[in-house]
Every structure is written in C-alpha cells, then in structure tokens.
Design an enzyme around this catalytic site. Sequence first.
Site, PDB file in Angstrom:
ATOM      1  N   GLN A 194     -22.270  17.265  -0.971  1.00 52.04           N
ATOM      2  CA  GLN A 194     -22.998  18.057  -1.970  1.00 52.04           C
ATOM      3  C   GLN A 194     -22.301  18.038  -3.330  1.00 52.04           C
ATOM      4  OE1 GLN A 194     -25.956  19.419  -1.764  1.00 52.04           O
ATOM      5  NE2 GLN A 194     -26.274  19.208   0.425  1.00 52.04           N
ATOM      6  N   LYS A 232     -28.099  11.658  -1.014  1.00 56.09           N
ATOM      7  CA  LYS A 232     -27.997  12.920  -1.750  1.00 56.09           C
ATOM      8  C   LYS A 232     -27.456  12.697  -3.153  1.00 56.09           C
ATOM      9  CE  LYS A 232     -27.845  15.905   2.252  1.00 56.09           C
ATOM     10  NZ  LYS A 232     -27.057  16.835   3.065  1.00 56.09           N
ATOM     11  N   ASP A 267     -15.604  16.874   2.943  1.00 55.03           N
ATOM     12  CA  ASP A 267     -17.023  16.540   2.957  1.00 55.03           C
ATOM     13  C   ASP A 267     -17.534  16.755   1.532  1.00 55.03           C
ATOM     14  OD1 ASP A 267     -19.755  16.481   3.178  1.00 55.03           O
ATOM     15  OD2 ASP A 267     -19.889  17.958   4.793  1.00 55.03           O
ATOM     16  N   HIS A 297     -21.266  22.500   7.108  1.00 60.82           N
ATOM     17  CA  HIS A 297     -22.518  21.943   7.630  1.00 60.82           C
ATOM     18  C   HIS A 297     -22.243  21.546   9.090  1.00 60.82           C
ATOM     19  CE1 HIS A 297     -25.635  18.792   8.061  1.00 60.82           C
ATOM     20  NE2 HIS A 297     -26.195  19.217   6.953  1.00 60.82           N
TER      21      HIS A 297
HETATM   22  C1  PLP Z   1     -26.441  16.777   4.110  1.00 60.41           C
HETATM   23  C2  PLP Z   1     -25.046  17.152   4.409  1.00 60.41           C
HETATM   24  C3  PLP Z   1     -24.327  16.527   5.423  1.00 60.41           C
HETATM   25  C4  PLP Z   1     -24.936  15.506   6.315  1.00 60.41           C
HETATM   26  O1  PLP Z   1     -25.503  14.444   5.594  1.00 60.41           O
HETATM   27  P1  PLP Z   1     -26.394  13.396   6.392  1.00 60.41           P
HETATM   28  O2  PLP Z   1     -26.892  12.485   5.325  1.00 60.41           O
HETATM   29  O3  PLP Z   1     -27.488  14.190   7.039  1.00 60.41           O
HETATM   30  O4  PLP Z   1     -25.517  12.744   7.373  1.00 60.41           O
HETATM   31  C5  PLP Z   1     -23.016  16.893   5.620  1.00 60.41           C
HETATM   32  N1  PLP Z   1     -22.433  17.822   4.852  1.00 60.41           N
HETATM   33  C6  PLP Z   1     -23.078  18.432   3.851  1.00 60.41           C
HETATM   34  C7  PLP Z   1     -22.361  19.447   3.024  1.00 60.41           C
HETATM   35  C8  PLP Z   1     -24.414  18.126   3.611  1.00 60.41           C
HETATM   36  O5  PLP Z   1     -25.068  18.759   2.638  1.00 60.41           O
END
Ligand code: PLP
Length: 400
Positions: free
Chosen positions: A197, A220, A194, A120
């Site tokens: 997701q 999320k 990260d 991302h």
């Molecule tokens: C949404 C997302 C982000 C960023 O999240 P924010 O809440 O917009 O800071 C980073 N990495 C992944 C894989 C995402 O799906």
Amino acid sequence: MSGALDVAAVRARFPALADPAHVALDNAATTHRPQAVIDTLVRFCIATNANVHRATHRRAREATEAYEGARRRVARFLGAERDEVVFTRNATDAINLAARSYVEPRVGPGDAIVVTALEHHSNLVPWQQVCRRTGARLEALPVDGRGCLEIPETWPTGARFLAATRVSNALGTVVDTGALVASAHAAGLAVLLDVTQAAGHLPLDEGSRQADFLALSAHKMYGPMGLGVLRGRREHLEAMEPVVFGGEMVDRVSDRQATWQVPPLRFEAGTPPVAEAVAFVPALDLIEELGAESIRAHELVLLERLLGGIASIEGLELVGPATAPERSGSVALSLADAHAASVVLDISGIAVRAGVHCAEPLHAALGLGPTLRASVAVYNTTADIDRLLDALPEAVAAGR
Ligand SMILES: *Cc1c(COP(=O)(O)O)cnc(C)c1O
C-alpha cells in the site's frame, strides 16, 4: 515534474477513467492502469510473445531482454541490485516465498516471529503456518485505539523475524518503518516489510531501504495483475533453498537430482509473468515521472478534503489515525451496515469497498465491525471526493 500535479493530464492517461460515471475510490484493492501499460501488454503479445531464458530465436531473445530489463527497472525503483529482485505472482506469493524459504528453515521452538496487529491476512497467515510447522511462536505488536503502532523498545523473547506493513490497507495507518526496522535490526531480527500500500503512494523510506525483504504487487501501483515482487538482500537470497521446483529454476538435472540456478531465477520456477513484468515498466516510469513526493502531496490534499467533509456528516465515525502524516489516502468509516452503504454509493457510480479488508484480527482488536473504505490514487480529483461526500449522507442512512 515539480509542484502540484496536473491531475487532468494524469487522468487522460488512464482510459478506464474516461467513463464520467465512474468514481474510482477503491484503489487500495487495485488501481487502474495507464494506456502505456495496456499498450505494452498488447505490444508484447503481438510483437514478442516468446518464452524467456530458453530459445535463441529473435523473439525469445527480445522477450528475455525485456523481462530482465524490467527486473533492472524494478531494482532501480527500489534502490536494489537486479539480482535482488524476484518476480512472483503477487505480494501474497512474495511473502509466502520469504516465509517458506527464508524463515521456516531458520526458526524452531523457543523462537518468535513478530507481526503487527495491522497486517493484511497475506502478511499474517503465512507466518501462522510457519509457526504451525516449526513450533515457533507468533507475536503481534499491538496498536492503540486509533490503530497506531508503538515502536517496541524490547522485543519478545526469542524474536527472530519481523513481518510488518508500511501502510495498513484497512485503516490507512502509516507505520514509522524507519524506527521500526532500526529497532528490530538492533535486536538482531531480520525484517520483511509489506510495502503493497506504500509503493506508488509514498516515497521509498529509509526503513524500506534497510529491510531485509520487501513485498509488493504491481496491480496496486498502476501495473498489471498477476505480478508481484520479493526484493531480498543478496546474501539472504543466496542462502535460501527454493520451495517451488520445475523448469527455469534448475541449473543441472539428472535422473535423480538437480542443482539450482543462482538467485533470482532459483525462485522463479516455470514460465514467469513475462508480459506483466515488461508492462510494469511504464507504471514505474509514470510514478517516477510524477514523483512520489508530488503524488503523496496530491493524495494528502484529497485526504484533507475527505476528512473535512466527513466531519460535517452526522453519524459517521472515522476509524484510524486522525490525519497525516500517520495516515495514507485510505479512509475507513465505521457503520453498522457498511455493505448497504456501499451499495447505495455504487448506484451513484462510486466504487468503494465494504468489509473487514482482509484484516479480521485488526478489526477484532479494535472492536470494529465492517467498515466502508474509500482509498485515493494519483488520478483522483477533488470532484471525486465531492461526489463521494454528496452521496454519503444517503449511504450512511442506508448503513445505519
Ligand atoms: C493487497 C495487499 C496485499 C496482498 O496483495 P495481493 O496482490 O492480493 O497479493 C498484502 N498486503 C497489503 C497491505 C495489501 O494491501
């Protein structure tokens, strides 16, 4: 709870789903929030609403206790210690903190920061900036034609740091982060994963437990917007200088200089998102009550139904890995005009997303234009999938 999820009971806890016209299939962008999260936000604003770590009046004490309680809850969820959990604004903010505070002072010309082609923009652009400022090189691990990552056996010369996603938001690829982190650690790299997701959809994996840093966003995973987490190993956080300065993060302040709090407060300058942190707790409670294994199993049932249905619709090209376990519940379809298709679906109340999903370099690497992405969450039903499948032929015709 064990075995199959009682989806109807889960749905009943999410007031945004009470609208029968709404089919929530844009969960990779943000998820809905259960009543318990909303109630906690409201209750905090009415009954507590005080700043943390400052005053000694009753409400301030309660706010501080609730905020620090939320930190302990997040730590337990991630298998970390409470002082390894830094609250940030979102995952983007968490990644930027690790980039500026941990990596930037530790790299220079001749060093390499490694990312993957799946990232991302939030886990790519901060590293580009570190490289610009330090003279370090940015290297991206490539993906194959299906968007799957090969775990490297040798790492680029001078590689010092790896920033990698556990699950691609654009393709739904699930990365074998256990093997990836082990390989990176064996080569002496520190690692940020990260897990934006993954947390809330997949069980916490060994790679996430072993990583030096984890970044995620509460919104999320059924929590509030405006709250993220950087989980860092204690020894790293203790060695890190803050990059944002002001109140809260200081220990002693004189006219000319200041000293810093210990972590994690050192990295939380100014008033933090207190209500959001407190209201994240019932979201984590929900995930653990249902169980990450059951959530994943439920999402896989939806995924298989969606993939099966797509296979029999003409003119649809699925991108990304063919099926689980290399796949999350996000499905991207390649269409010449994905935006037009999403507009048609919206008329039927179906929320999906069209575009490059904050992953432009990935789309370029795969020679892909914008895609139509449907992404499931724990509260989706097979009826949601069927409504999407019913509406897809017309949408595809519009998007051709
Ligand atoms: C949404 C997302 C982000 C960023 O999240 P924010 O809440 O917009 O800071 C980073 N990495 C992944 C894989 C995402 O799906």
